[in-house]
Design an enzyme around this catalytic site. Sequence first.
Site, short mmCIF file in Angstrom:
data_model
loop_
_atom_site.label_atom_id
_atom_site.label_comp_id
_atom_site.label_asym_id
_atom_site.label_seq_id
_atom_site.Cartn_x
_atom_site.Cartn_y
_atom_site.Cartn_z
N ALA A 73 0.84 -1.21 0.00
CA ALA A 73 0.00 0.00 0.00
C ALA A 73 0.87 1.26 0.00
O ALA A 73 1.96 1.25 0.58
CB ALA A 73 -0.92 0.00 1.21
N SER A 80 1.83 2.22 -5.38
CA SER A 80 2.65 2.82 -6.44
C SER A 80 3.57 1.79 -7.08
O SER A 80 3.62 1.65 -8.31
CB SER A 80 3.48 3.99 -5.89
OG SER A 80 4.29 3.57 -4.81
N CYS A 122 12.94 3.99 2.25
CA CYS A 122 13.07 5.42 2.01
C CYS A 122 13.77 6.07 3.19
O CYS A 122 13.39 7.16 3.65
CB CYS A 122 11.71 6.07 1.72
SG CYS A 122 10.52 5.95 3.06
#
Length: 476
Positions: free
Chosen positions: A126, A129, A246
Site C-alpha cells: 500500500a 505505487s 526510504c
Amino acid sequence: MHPNIYIPDAFIDLIKHTMPENLSIDEFISCCKTPLRRSIRVNTLKISVADFLTRVADKDWTLTPVPWCDTGFWIKREDEESVSLGNTAEHMAGLFYIQEASSMMPVTALLDKNDNLDCVLDMASAPGSKTTQIACAMQNKGALVANELAASRIKVLHANLQRCGVHNAALTHFDGCVFGTWAPEAFDSILLDAPCSGEGAIRKDDDAMANWSLESIDEIAAVQRNLIVSAFQALKPGGVMVYSTCTLNQHENQEVCHYLKQTFGDAVEFESLGDLFDGAQQALTAEGFLHVYPQVFDSEGFFVARIRKHASVETEPVKKRMGKFPFNQVKADEQQLIAQQLNADLDITLSTNSDIWLRDKEVWLFPSQIKPLIGEIRFQRIGIKLAEQHKKGYRWQHEAIMTLATGKETVAIALTAPQAKEWFMGRDIRPENQSGKGEVIVTYRDYPIGIGKWVGNRIKNGLPRELVRDTNLFDI
C-alpha cells in the site's frame, strides 16, 4: 516545506559519519529543507508513453524524464492552484500514477534483465505505487500478490489497482514475516519495500523526523531483519528480490542486507546496480547497492539492494488452519458462456490468463497463476469482481470496465468535458439526440471512466459511491 524544518542533531551526526566523502553535509541539509519535485509515472496498462505525451500536449505541463524509469516524469504545472493533480481527468481514468521519482527505482531494479514474473510478491504494497509499476511490466499476465499489514490501507490499495486497470492481483493482509513459512519458495520475484524510519521522506513530510531516535531505528531494523529473512525464504531458488527503504541510515539498509548474507551464506548474492541507469554510479556502494542521498538526484532519499537466491534454504514448518475457500471454479463450458455474454453485452473479450470463479451470485475473474497458492495462504481479495448474476443475466461491475475495457468497444459512449464532470459527481447523463437500451461503457477522451445503463434518453450513473467527487475537478 519551510527552512526551519526539524532535523535532529543526532541524525545529522549519524549521516556525517556514513555519508561518502565526496558529498557535502551542508548540501544535504539544504536539500532536505527544499520542497520535493512532483513526479508521475505513466500507466502503460492503459496508455503508451507516446500516446500519453500526445494527450497532455495541450496542457501547460512540463514533463522531464526520470533517468531510472522510462515511464516516469517530473512534472511542473501551470494549473496547480486550480486543479489538484489527483483530480485531473487523466488521473481519474488511471492513465498515470502520482509517484515520487526515487520510489520508482526499486521496481526498475527488480525488473532489470528479469523474465521471472509468473508469480510475484510485493510484500508491503500500500498504497500501490510500486505494485502498479510491477503490474505494468507483467501486463496483467501471471499473478501478483500484493500484501499489506495495515487494514486501513487495504481499501486504498484496492482502489488504486482498480483505477489503474490491474486484474491479475491478489491482496493479502498479513505481517510479511508469515510468507517464509506459509509459502516457502513460492514466488519467482519479490519486492520488499520495507517499513522504515522514513528519513529520506523529510522533503515531502514535515513530520518525518518527529519521532526519530537512535533507539527507534534499532527497533525498526529488528523488524526489517525478520522481513528480509521471510522474503528470502519465500523466493524460489534462482529468483530475484529487491530490498528497499526510504531511509538513509545504514542500520536499516546495508546492515539488514548483510544480516541476510550472514544467515544464509552463499545462497545470497548481492547483484550490482551500477549499470541500472546513466548516473547510478553516483549512488553506488561497495556492495553494489544504491544509497541515494537527496542532493545526488534532487529526489527523496532512498536505498535499493538487488539480491539473487542461489540455493534452497531451510524454513520452519507451520501448521495451517485455512477454513473453507468460499469460491468455486467455473467449468470450462460455463466459463465460455459467461465470456460470450460479456462479449455480447459489452464487446469485451476475456484473456486466456484468467479463470472465472463463483461465490453465491457473484462472478469473479482470478489470475490463473494464483491457483497453486489457493489453500496455502488466506487472501483478502483475488482478481476482480466481474459481475453479479440476476434473473435476466449479469450486472457487469465498474471494476470490470476499468480493468478490461479499452474505450473502443461498440457500446462505448464518448462524453464531453462537462458531461464527464457530471459523471464523476455521480449524476446521470443525457447525451444529446441519443437513446438506447442495456449497459453502456462511458468514456472521456477515448478512455473508459465507468459503466452506465440506458433508461430512455439518459444514462444512469453506475459510479461506485466512494469514487464520487464534487469539487475541484478538471476543466478539459
